[in-house]
Design an enzyme around this catalytic site. Structure first.
Site, PDB file in Angstrom:
ATOM      1  N   MET A 147      36.190  40.336  44.349  1.00  0.00           N
ATOM      2  CA  MET A 147      35.510  41.523  44.900  1.00  0.00           C
ATOM      3  C   MET A 147      35.759  42.533  45.804  1.00  0.00           C
ATOM      4  SD  MET A 147      33.783  42.619  42.708  1.00  0.00           S
ATOM      5  CE  MET A 147      32.576  43.266  42.456  1.00  0.00           C
ATOM      6  N   ARG A 148      36.598  42.244  46.880  1.00  0.00           N
ATOM      7  CA  ARG A 148      37.078  42.622  47.608  1.00  0.00           C
ATOM      8  C   ARG A 148      39.024  44.065  47.560  1.00  0.00           C
ATOM      9  NH1 ARG A 148      33.759  41.912  51.224  1.00  0.00           N
ATOM     10  NH2 ARG A 148      34.915  42.155  52.841  1.00  0.00           N
TER      11      ARG A 148
ATOM     12  N   HIS B 132      38.690  46.009  34.784  1.00  0.00           N
ATOM     13  CA  HIS B 132      38.032  47.162  35.299  1.00  0.00           C
ATOM     14  C   HIS B 132      36.918  47.364  34.708  1.00  0.00           C
ATOM     15  CE1 HIS B 132      35.894  49.753  38.474  1.00  0.00           C
ATOM     16  NE2 HIS B 132      35.490  50.181  37.730  1.00  0.00           N
TER      17      HIS B 132
ATOM     18  N   ASN C  45      44.104  43.344  37.748  1.00  0.00           N
ATOM     19  CA  ASN C  45      43.253  43.797  37.700  1.00  0.00           C
ATOM     20  C   ASN C  45      42.231  44.381  36.138  1.00  0.00           C
ATOM     21  OD1 ASN C  45      40.846  43.623  39.246  1.00  0.00           O
ATOM     22  ND2 ASN C  45      40.781  46.116  39.051  1.00  0.00           N
TER      23      ASN C  45
ATOM     24  N   ASP D 260      41.612  50.663  41.825  1.00  0.00           N
ATOM     25  CA  ASP D 260      41.340  50.972  40.525  1.00  0.00           C
ATOM     26  C   ASP D 260      41.394  52.256  39.242  1.00  0.00           C
ATOM     27  OD1 ASP D 260      39.211  49.394  40.900  1.00  0.00           O
ATOM     28  OD2 ASP D 260      37.700  50.605  41.144  1.00  0.00           O
TER      29      ASP D 260
HETATM   30  C1  GRF Z   1      33.810  41.268  35.284  1.00  0.00           C
HETATM   31  O1  GRF Z   1      32.888  42.552  34.974  1.00  0.00           O
HETATM   32  C2  GRF Z   1      35.263  42.659  35.680  1.00  0.00           C
HETATM   33  O2  GRF Z   1      35.163  43.213  35.237  1.00  0.00           O
HETATM   34  C3  GRF Z   1      34.175  43.042  37.121  1.00  0.00           C
HETATM   35  O3  GRF Z   1      33.838  41.573  37.686  1.00  0.00           O
HETATM   36  C4  GRF Z   1      33.210  41.379  36.701  1.00  0.00           C
HETATM   37  C5  GRF Z   1      33.805  40.008  36.609  1.00  0.00           C
HETATM   38  O4  GRF Z   1      33.088  38.869  36.242  1.00  0.00           O
HETATM   39  N1  GRF Z   1      35.786  43.438  37.948  1.00  0.00           N
HETATM   40  P1  GRF Z   1      33.455  37.348  35.692  1.00  0.00           P
HETATM   41  O5  GRF Z   1      34.017  36.839  37.423  1.00  0.00           O
HETATM   42  O6  GRF Z   1      35.409  37.156  35.452  1.00  0.00           O
HETATM   43  O7  GRF Z   1      32.177  36.830  34.628  1.00  0.00           O
END
Ligand code: GRF
Length: 217
Positions: free
Chosen positions: A90-91, A109, A107, A145
């Site tokens: 998340m960075r 998404h 990635n 993204d």
């Molecule tokens: C997932 O929905 C992914 O697509 C998004 O963040 C969420 C992460 O979930 N980028 P996890 O940590 O893999 O359970």
């Protein structure tokens, strides 16, 4: 075998799906390390339980993004990976980090890109009233993204869905398509031309795969 490093920030269920696929033999790569930007990322315990080395690079220790990115890159490079996978990381990563791993940074998404880049994708999909939603695995480019799409899976948006019901339906497909995309990469079947991805047919001649229906292999 191809060496893979996974970056996470939290729960790590996508990471777990990749680990499970390697354990079952469905994904012929070696996951050599998991790196989190938070020491409390739940996924770290899962990785450790699977015998995978973990590292934490805490973004809060760096005031400049470039400094964080540099330490993150050095931590990743210690594992000498062929492929780096963002699984709920998340960075936002800076241009020079993304360029360093160009063509070998993936990635996942939780939307059908280019719809709903950024955060809160399920809430926004519900607010827009779309009937089809889903998830995307893509190559990472400096444009957040918006990198070249490798594979997508679609789910219906059902009457009565709330954010968590929709998220769960999408997540089940994430866990299916991420190992699939990583396998294609490991098999050398993905090619990037002019920002678009093509997929070579499998060597056994069994036909070109696109995301199969859930439970379809
Ligand atoms: C997932 O929905 C992914 O697509 C998004 O963040 C969420 C992460 O979930 N980028 P996890 O940590 O893999 O359970």
């Amino acid at each position: 075998m191809m060496r893979v490093v996974i970056l996470i920030s939290g729960r790590g269920s996508n990471m777990a799906s990749l680990l499970a696929a390697t354990a079952s033999g469905a994904l012929p790569v070696e996951i050599v390390g998991v790196v989190a930007n938070r020491a409390d990322a739940q996924g770290l315990a899962t990785a450790t339980a699977c015998g995978v080395s973990t590292r934490v690079v805490d973004h809060r220790l760096y005031t400049e993004r470039e400094a964080f990115d540099a330490v993150l890159a050095a931590t990743i490079d210690d594992f000498a990976p062929d492929l780096v996978v963002l699984a709920g990381f998340m960075r936002i990563l800076g241009d020079s980090f993304v360029r360093r791993y160009a063509g070998r940074l993936l990635n996942i998404h939780p939307s059908l890109l280019p719809a709903f880049p950024g955060l809160h994708t399920h809430r926004r999909a519900l607010a827009e009233g779309v009937r089809i939603h889903g998830c995307t695995v893509h190559f990472v480019t400096p444009d957040l993204d918006h990198g070249p799409v490798i594979v997508q899976a679609a789910v219906p948006v059902l009457d009565g869905d709330d954010e968590s019901a929709l998220a769960a339906r999408v997540l089940a497909r994430e866990h299916q398509i991420f190992p699939l995309a990583v396998r294609w990469f490991a098999e050398g079947r993905l090619h990037l031309n002019d920002g678009r991805v093509t997929l070579d047919a499998p060597q056994d001649g069994s036909g070109v795969l696109i995301a199969p229906p859930l439970g379809g292999g």
